[in-house]
Design a protein around this motif. Sequence first.
Motif, PDB file in Angstrom:
ATOM      1  N   ARG A  27       0.832  -1.205   0.000  1.00  0.00           N
ATOM      2  CA  ARG A  27       0.000   0.000   0.000  1.00  0.00           C
ATOM      3  C   ARG A  27       0.861   1.247   0.000  1.00  0.00           C
ATOM      4  O   ARG A  27       0.633   2.169  -0.748  1.00  0.00           O
ATOM      5  N   LYS A  28       1.867   1.251   0.863  1.00  0.00           N
ATOM      6  CA  LYS A  28       2.717   2.429   1.012  1.00  0.00           C
ATOM      7  C   LYS A  28       3.851   2.387  -0.015  1.00  0.00           C
ATOM      8  O   LYS A  28       4.599   1.442  -0.098  1.00  0.00           O
ATOM      9  N   LYS A  29       3.939   3.460  -0.788  1.00  0.00           N
ATOM     10  CA  LYS A  29       4.931   3.552  -1.855  1.00  0.00           C
ATOM     11  C   LYS A  29       6.253   4.077  -1.312  1.00  0.00           C
ATOM     12  O   LYS A  29       6.297   4.804  -0.318  1.00  0.00           O
ATOM     13  N   LEU A  30       7.315   3.698  -1.991  1.00  0.00           N
ATOM     14  CA  LEU A  30       8.630   4.221  -1.641  1.00  0.00           C
ATOM     15  C   LEU A  30       8.685   5.706  -1.973  1.00  0.00           C
ATOM     16  O   LEU A  30       8.036   6.172  -2.891  1.00  0.00           O
ATOM     17  N   GLY A  31       9.469   6.426  -1.250  1.00  0.00           N
ATOM     18  CA  GLY A  31       9.627   7.851  -1.506  1.00  0.00           C
ATOM     19  C   GLY A  31      11.094   8.171  -1.707  1.00  0.00           C
ATOM     20  O   GLY A  31      11.855   7.337  -2.171  1.00  0.00           O
ATOM     21  N   TRP A  32      11.464   9.368  -1.378  1.00  0.00           N
ATOM     22  CA  TRP A  32      12.822   9.854  -1.426  1.00  0.00           C
ATOM     23  C   TRP A  32      13.367   9.758  -2.841  1.00  0.00           C
ATOM     24  O   TRP A  32      12.802  10.362  -3.733  1.00  0.00           O
ATOM     25  N   PHE A  34      13.662   6.946  -4.625  1.00  0.00           N
ATOM     26  CA  PHE A  34      13.265   5.684  -5.240  1.00  0.00           C
ATOM     27  C   PHE A  34      12.053   5.846  -6.155  1.00  0.00           C
ATOM     28  O   PHE A  34      11.344   6.845  -6.107  1.00  0.00           O
ATOM     29  N   ASP A  35      11.831   4.830  -6.968  1.00  0.00           N
ATOM     30  CA  ASP A  35      10.714   4.792  -7.906  1.00  0.00           C
ATOM     31  C   ASP A  35       9.402   4.864  -7.121  1.00  0.00           C
ATOM     32  O   ASP A  35       9.151   4.046  -6.245  1.00  0.00           O
ATOM     33  N   LYS A  36       8.575   5.841  -7.437  1.00  0.00           N
ATOM     34  CA  LYS A  36       7.333   6.074  -6.693  1.00  0.00           C
ATOM     35  C   LYS A  36       6.282   4.988  -6.933  1.00  0.00           C
ATOM     36  O   LYS A  36       5.289   4.919  -6.234  1.00  0.00           O
ATOM     37  N   LYS A  37       6.486   4.124  -7.929  1.00  0.00           N
ATOM     38  CA  LYS A  37       5.529   3.044  -8.197  1.00  0.00           C
ATOM     39  C   LYS A  37       5.823   1.805  -7.357  1.00  0.00           C
ATOM     40  O   LYS A  37       4.993   0.922  -7.253  1.00  0.00           O
ATOM     41  N   LYS A  38       6.990   1.736  -6.749  1.00  0.00           N
ATOM     42  CA  LYS A  38       7.390   0.550  -5.987  1.00  0.00           C
ATOM     43  C   LYS A  38       6.987   0.716  -4.529  1.00  0.00           C
ATOM     44  O   LYS A  38       6.942   1.810  -3.998  1.00  0.00           O
ATOM     45  N   THR A  39       6.679  -0.421  -3.888  1.00  0.00           N
ATOM     46  CA  THR A  39       6.186  -0.400  -2.515  1.00  0.00           C
ATOM     47  C   THR A  39       7.221  -0.965  -1.551  1.00  0.00           C
ATOM     48  O   THR A  39       8.133  -1.690  -1.944  1.00  0.00           O
ATOM     49  N   TYR A  40       7.032  -0.642  -0.272  1.00  0.00           N
ATOM     50  CA  TYR A  40       7.893  -1.193   0.771  1.00  0.00           C
ATOM     51  C   TYR A  40       7.765  -2.714   0.824  1.00  0.00           C
ATOM     52  O   TYR A  40       8.757  -3.421   0.972  1.00  0.00           O
ATOM     53  N   VAL A  41       6.551  -3.214   0.714  1.00  0.00           N
ATOM     54  CA  VAL A  41       6.311  -4.657   0.779  1.00  0.00           C
ATOM     55  C   VAL A  41       6.986  -5.361  -0.398  1.00  0.00           C
ATOM     56  O   VAL A  41       7.628  -6.401  -0.229  1.00  0.00           O
ATOM     57  N   GLY A  42       6.858  -4.811  -1.593  1.00  0.00           N
ATOM     58  CA  GLY A  42       7.500  -5.396  -2.762  1.00  0.00           C
ATOM     59  C   GLY A  42       9.017  -5.386  -2.641  1.00  0.00           C
ATOM     60  O   GLY A  42       9.674  -6.392  -2.936  1.00  0.00           O
ATOM     61  N   SER A  43       9.570  -4.284  -2.190  1.00  0.00           N
ATOM     62  CA  SER A  43      11.020  -4.201  -2.012  1.00  0.00           C
ATOM     63  C   SER A  43      11.496  -5.133  -0.907  1.00  0.00           C
ATOM     64  O   SER A  43      12.557  -5.756  -1.018  1.00  0.00           O
ATOM     65  N   GLY A  44      10.713  -5.252   0.147  1.00  0.00           N
ATOM     66  CA  GLY A  44      11.055  -6.193   1.220  1.00  0.00           C
ATOM     67  C   GLY A  44      11.043  -7.635   0.741  1.00  0.00           C
ATOM     68  O   GLY A  44      11.931  -8.424   1.081  1.00  0.00           O
ATOM     69  N   SER A  45      10.056  -7.977  -0.061  1.00  0.00           N
ATOM     70  CA  SER A  45      10.001  -9.344  -0.588  1.00  0.00           C
ATOM     71  C   SER A  45      11.145  -9.586  -1.580  1.00  0.00           C
ATOM     72  O   SER A  45      11.682 -10.689  -1.653  1.00  0.00           O
ATOM     73  N   PHE A  73      19.326  -0.903  -6.025  1.00  0.00           N
ATOM     74  CA  PHE A  73      19.319  -0.527  -7.437  1.00  0.00           C
ATOM     75  C   PHE A  73      18.015  -0.911  -8.134  1.00  0.00           C
ATOM     76  O   PHE A  73      17.615  -0.260  -9.095  1.00  0.00           O
ATOM     77  N   GLU A  74      17.359  -1.937  -7.646  1.00  0.00           N
ATOM     78  CA  GLU A  74      16.055  -2.320  -8.204  1.00  0.00           C
ATOM     79  C   GLU A  74      15.006  -1.250  -7.884  1.00  0.00           C
ATOM     80  O   GLU A  74      14.095  -1.002  -8.671  1.00  0.00           O
ATOM     81  N   ALA A  75      15.136  -0.613  -6.727  1.00  0.00           N
ATOM     82  CA  ALA A  75      14.150   0.379  -6.296  1.00  0.00           C
ATOM     83  C   ALA A  75      14.340   1.744  -6.952  1.00  0.00           C
ATOM     84  O   ALA A  75      13.431   2.573  -6.914  1.00  0.00           O
ATOM     85  N   LEU A  76      15.492   1.983  -7.553  1.00  0.00           N
ATOM     86  CA  LEU A  76      15.723   3.280  -8.210  1.00  0.00           C
ATOM     87  C   LEU A  76      14.902   3.386  -9.488  1.00  0.00           C
ATOM     88  O   LEU A  76      14.688   2.391 -10.177  1.00  0.00           O
ATOM     89  N   PRO A  77      14.455   4.586  -9.810  1.00  0.00           N
ATOM     90  CA  PRO A  77      13.768   4.752 -11.102  1.00  0.00           C
ATOM     91  C   PRO A  77      14.761   4.550 -12.244  1.00  0.00           C
ATOM     92  O   PRO A  77      15.951   4.826 -12.094  1.00  0.00           O
ATOM     93  N   GLU A  78      14.258   4.067 -13.367  1.00  0.00           N
ATOM     94  CA  GLU A  78      15.124   3.831 -14.521  1.00  0.00           C
ATOM     95  C   GLU A  78      15.272   5.114 -15.335  1.00  0.00           C
ATOM     96  O   GLU A  78      14.309   5.566 -15.945  1.00  0.00           O
ATOM     97  N   PRO A  79      16.473   5.698 -15.358  1.00  0.00           N
ATOM     98  CA  PRO A  79      16.683   6.853 -16.245  1.00  0.00           C
ATOM     99  C   PRO A  79      16.589   6.414 -17.698  1.00  0.00           C
ATOM    100  O   PRO A  79      16.808   5.250 -18.015  1.00  0.00           O
ATOM    101  N   LYS A  80      16.287   7.330 -18.567  1.00  0.00           N
ATOM    102  CA  LYS A  80      16.115   7.002 -19.983  1.00  0.00           C
ATOM    103  C   LYS A  80      17.397   6.476 -20.613  1.00  0.00           C
ATOM    104  O   LYS A  80      17.354   5.705 -21.549  1.00  0.00           O
ATOM    105  N   TYR A  81      18.538   6.886 -20.110  1.00  0.00           N
ATOM    106  CA  TYR A  81      19.802   6.480 -20.710  1.00  0.00           C
ATOM    107  C   TYR A  81      20.330   5.152 -20.151  1.00  0.00           C
ATOM    108  O   TYR A  81      21.331   4.648 -20.611  1.00  0.00           O
ATOM    109  N   TRP A  82      19.669   4.587 -19.150  1.00  0.00           N
ATOM    110  CA  TRP A  82      20.072   3.286 -18.620  1.00  0.00           C
ATOM    111  C   TRP A  82      19.453   2.182 -19.456  1.00  0.00           C
ATOM    112  O   TRP A  82      18.429   2.357 -20.100  1.00  0.00           O
ATOM    113  N   LEU A  83      20.064   1.035 -19.396  1.00  0.00           N
ATOM    114  CA  LEU A  83      19.441  -0.151 -19.963  1.00  0.00           C
ATOM    115  C   LEU A  83      18.376  -0.635 -18.993  1.00  0.00           C
ATOM    116  O   LEU A  83      18.253  -0.126 -17.881  1.00  0.00           O
TER     117      LEU A  83
END
Length: 104
Positions: A27-32, A34-45, A73-83
């Motif tokens: 329910r609660k999304k990551l902030g700071w 990190f990618d705003k679409k990712k959740t604490y629960v998903g990142s924890g799992s 690194f999975e939680a970071l948003p993907e910049p356009k220039y990254w693969l």
Amino acid sequence: AIVRAATDRRVAISDPLARIIGMARGRKKLGWIFDKKKTYVGSGSFFISAFAISLYFVSPLLAIIGALVATFFEALPEPKYWLNDNFNVPAITGAVLVFLQNVL
């Protein structure tokens, strides 16, 4: 070869597991930074499954470090220039683990 197997399995299992659990229970999304679409629960799992998978291939210390690096690194948003992160996360995690294996 062992580090590559650990990083490949981590992406193949932890990434979809984090998405499924994050969408179902997160329910609660990551902030700071990190990618705003990712959740604490998903990142924890992601972290827990990445750690468990890594234990099969490397020492517990390297498994924890590898899981932390991969989760960060999975939680970071993907910049356009990254693969795609399915390439970046194993490459970065693998490089860190190879370095640490040679240092420790």
